[in-house]
Write an enzyme that holds these catalytic residues in place. Structure first.
Site, PDB file in Angstrom:
ATOM      1  CB  CYS A  58      44.029  41.348  43.371  1.00 27.40           C
ATOM      2  SG  CYS A  58      44.100  41.735  41.597  1.00 27.40           S
ATOM      3  CG  ASP A  65      40.307  40.136  45.899  1.00 26.73           C
ATOM      4  OD1 ASP A  65      39.886  41.297  45.724  1.00 26.73           O
ATOM      5  OD2 ASP A  65      41.110  39.575  45.135  1.00 26.73           O
TER       6      ASP A  65
END
Length: 167
Positions: A58, A65
């Site tokens: 992120c 992620d």
């Protein structure tokens, strides 16, 4: 006998496949991508990669992620070599970008690399904060049936979403 000896000039430029001294790039690196010649330019067919271990960061929080990435394309003259694609996708591991940006970047890098007739990239990210994001992008050569195909697949995309329990 080496790969070049078996395959002739079809594998010129392929340096990663079979290389036991693989170096992993921990920063985004599209330069690692390699191609080989499509031996079946006379017919259309799909090549699909399912990449269940994609990781990026992120850009705001730095948290990881995780996603499964689906890459499908109809090759023209060149095709992407799979080991170089794995290493390229691995190079996103420490790359900070939003999900949508990662998918569009992957698609654009592959278009630049091999100029496919058609390509689509779909990321199915695991939920964070109670929400999952599944960006989809595609491209077909402008002015051809592949552009019409891209338009049609975009319009029909995700008309019947899967049942999601917890990925």
């Amino acid at each position: 006998m080496n790969e070049k000896g078996r395959q002739g000039k079809d594998l010129e430029g392929i340096t990663l496949l079979g290389n036991q001294g693989t170096q992993y790039d921990y920063g985004y690196n599209p330069e690692i991508l390699e191609t080989f010649d499509n031996k079946h330019t006379d017919n259309d067919y799909f090549v699909k990669f399912n990449c269940p271990e994609f990781t990026s960061l992120c850009p705001i929080t730095g948290q990881p992620d995780f996603a499964t990435i689906y890459i499908s394309y109809i090759p023209a003259i060149k095709m992407v070599e799979s080991k170089s694609l794995k290493l390229y996708l691995f190079s996103f591991r420490n790359h900070g970008d939003f999900h949508e940006d990662c998918m569009n970047t992957i698609m654009k890098d592959l278009i630049k690399l091999m100029e496919p007739k058609y390509i689509e990239v779909w990321g199915k990210f695991t939920p964070r904060g109670g929400i999952s994001i599944d960006p989809y992008c595609n491209y077909g050569i402008p002015g051809t049936k592949y552009e019409k195909m891209a338009d049609y697949r975009m319009i029909k995309h995700d008309m019947y979403p899967e049942n999601i329990d917890n990925r």
